[in-house]
Design a protein around this motif. Structure first.
Motif, short mmCIF file in Angstrom:
data_model
loop_
_atom_site.label_atom_id
_atom_site.label_comp_id
_atom_site.label_asym_id
_atom_site.label_seq_id
_atom_site.Cartn_x
_atom_site.Cartn_y
_atom_site.Cartn_z
N ILE A 31 0.86 -1.18 0.00
CA ILE A 31 0.00 0.00 0.00
C ILE A 31 0.89 1.23 0.00
CG2 ILE A 31 -1.78 1.27 1.23
CD1 ILE A 31 -2.73 -1.36 2.40
N ALA A 32 0.77 2.03 -1.04
CA ALA A 32 1.62 3.21 -1.17
C ALA A 32 1.29 4.24 -0.10
CB ALA A 32 1.43 3.83 -2.56
N PRO A 33 2.30 4.94 0.40
CA PRO A 33 2.02 6.01 1.37
C PRO A 33 1.26 7.17 0.74
CG PRO A 33 4.34 6.02 0.73
CD PRO A 33 3.73 4.78 0.14
N GLN A 34 0.81 8.08 1.59
CA GLN A 34 -0.06 9.16 1.13
C GLN A 34 0.60 10.04 0.08
OE1 GLN A 34 -3.21 9.66 1.74
NE2 GLN A 34 -3.34 11.56 0.57
N ASP A 35 1.89 10.37 0.25
CA ASP A 35 2.53 11.26 -0.71
C ASP A 35 2.65 10.61 -2.09
OD1 ASP A 35 4.25 9.37 0.28
OD2 ASP A 35 6.03 10.65 0.20
N VAL A 36 2.91 9.30 -2.13
CA VAL A 36 2.98 8.60 -3.42
C VAL A 36 1.61 8.53 -4.06
CG1 VAL A 36 3.56 6.41 -4.54
CG2 VAL A 36 4.99 7.27 -2.69
N ARG A 37 0.57 8.29 -3.26
CA ARG A 37 -0.79 8.23 -3.81
C ARG A 37 -1.21 9.57 -4.41
NH1 ARG A 37 -1.98 5.33 1.03
NH2 ARG A 37 -3.26 7.04 1.81
N GLU A 38 -0.77 10.66 -3.81
CA GLU A 38 -1.11 11.98 -4.34
C GLU A 38 -0.46 12.20 -5.71
OE1 GLU A 38 -0.16 15.01 -1.58
OE2 GLU A 38 -1.66 14.41 -0.10
N VAL A 39 0.81 11.81 -5.84
CA VAL A 39 1.49 11.97 -7.13
C VAL A 39 0.85 11.06 -8.17
CG1 VAL A 39 3.69 11.80 -8.35
CG2 VAL A 39 3.63 12.65 -6.00
N ARG A 40 0.50 9.84 -7.77
CA ARG A 40 -0.18 8.93 -8.70
C ARG A 40 -1.49 9.54 -9.20
NH1 ARG A 40 0.14 2.81 -6.12
NH2 ARG A 40 2.37 2.43 -6.59
N GLU A 41 -2.22 10.16 -8.30
CA GLU A 41 -3.50 10.76 -8.69
C GLU A 41 -3.27 11.84 -9.75
OE1 GLU A 41 -7.69 10.79 -8.28
OE2 GLU A 41 -6.18 9.49 -7.35
#
Length: 258
Positions: A31-41
């Protein structure tokens, strides 16, 4: 044999899962951390906006074709193309639709630029993001896609495992002495594979990826261009792996023999 047994109950499933966990064979999801999920979005949203803009541009060409008007410029959406479109002999519904599509293209271009600016700001202090851009064919946009989709590259033990996770390795089926290799698995992120192929198309013939691609085409013929691009994409991911892991790119220069 866990997935092939005939009797399936909650009690048996729980016992089998406990056995797999005890033996260390239970598959885990990262599960990617929050900062990685934001960049993915952001990078995935940019790709959707880009697809919408491409569709709008294709519709402009389609309207001109319906009106029987031949386009005399190479880039219809550059400055010269915009001036020509303003003078083109379009009337009624055709003119209304083209003007609407041009406004939509301008709006989407502004949104894409805003998303790119936000993405660059989030990755400004990422050493892997800067290191990946040293690889020929990879710019800020493709680097952002790779950093976002990979996340923590240390979860991959080797570049080969990274290529397998990205779906760029061939299918392998073996029974006794018979081995069948098929096309690539195409598992994982479709956006990541697009970024790899895009980088290969942008890389020159004097790069490690370009030399590998040309060697395969020279040996197997022009019909092997897709295979050559896939092999070059695996080479590219090897460089990306070390760039993200070590903060520097390896094997960019041609090896010299003593």
């Amino acid at each position: 044999m866990f997935s092939y047994r005939r009797v399936k109950t909650d009690e048996r499933d729980a016992a089998d899962l406990a056995d797999l966990l005890r033996m260390g064979r239970l598959a885990e999801a990262w599960i990617a951390p929050q900062d990685v999920r934001e960049v993915r979005e952001l990078v995935r949203y940019r790709h959707r906006l880009l697809g919408a803009r491409t569709s709008a541009k294709a519709q402009v060409h389609a309207v001109l074709g319906k009106a029987g008007i031949q386009v005399p410029v190479n880039n219809l959406f550059g400055r010269a193309g915009a001036e020509w479109l303003a003078r083109a002999g379009l009337h009624g519904t055709y003119r209304l639709r083209v003007d609407s599509l041009l406004r939509l293209i301008a709006f989407l271009s502004a949104e894409i630029a805003a998303v790119e600016k936000q993405t660059t700001g989030l990755l400004a202090d990422d050493p892997g993001y800067r290191a990946v851009q040293a690889i020929p064919g990879i710019g800020p946009v493709l680097a952002a896609v790779m950093v976002a989709e990979f996340g923590d590259v240390h979860r991959f033990a080797s570049p080969a495992k990274l290529c397998s996770w990205a779906g760029l390795t061939p299918r392998h089926r073996a029974s006794d002495t018979k081995v069948h290799r098929g096309s690539i698995t195409k598992q994982g992120s479709k956006l990541l594979r697009w970024a790899c192929v895009e980088a290969i198309q942008r890389s020159g013939a004097d790069t490690p990826m370009g030399r590998l691609r040309n060697r395969i085409v020279d040996r197997r013929g022009v019909q092997a261009r897709s295979t050559a691009k896939t092999a070059a994409a695996r080479k590219l991911l090897t460089l990306v792996y070390y760039a993200l892991r070590d903060g520097e790119v390896r094997c960019l220069a041609e090896r010299t023999r003593a």
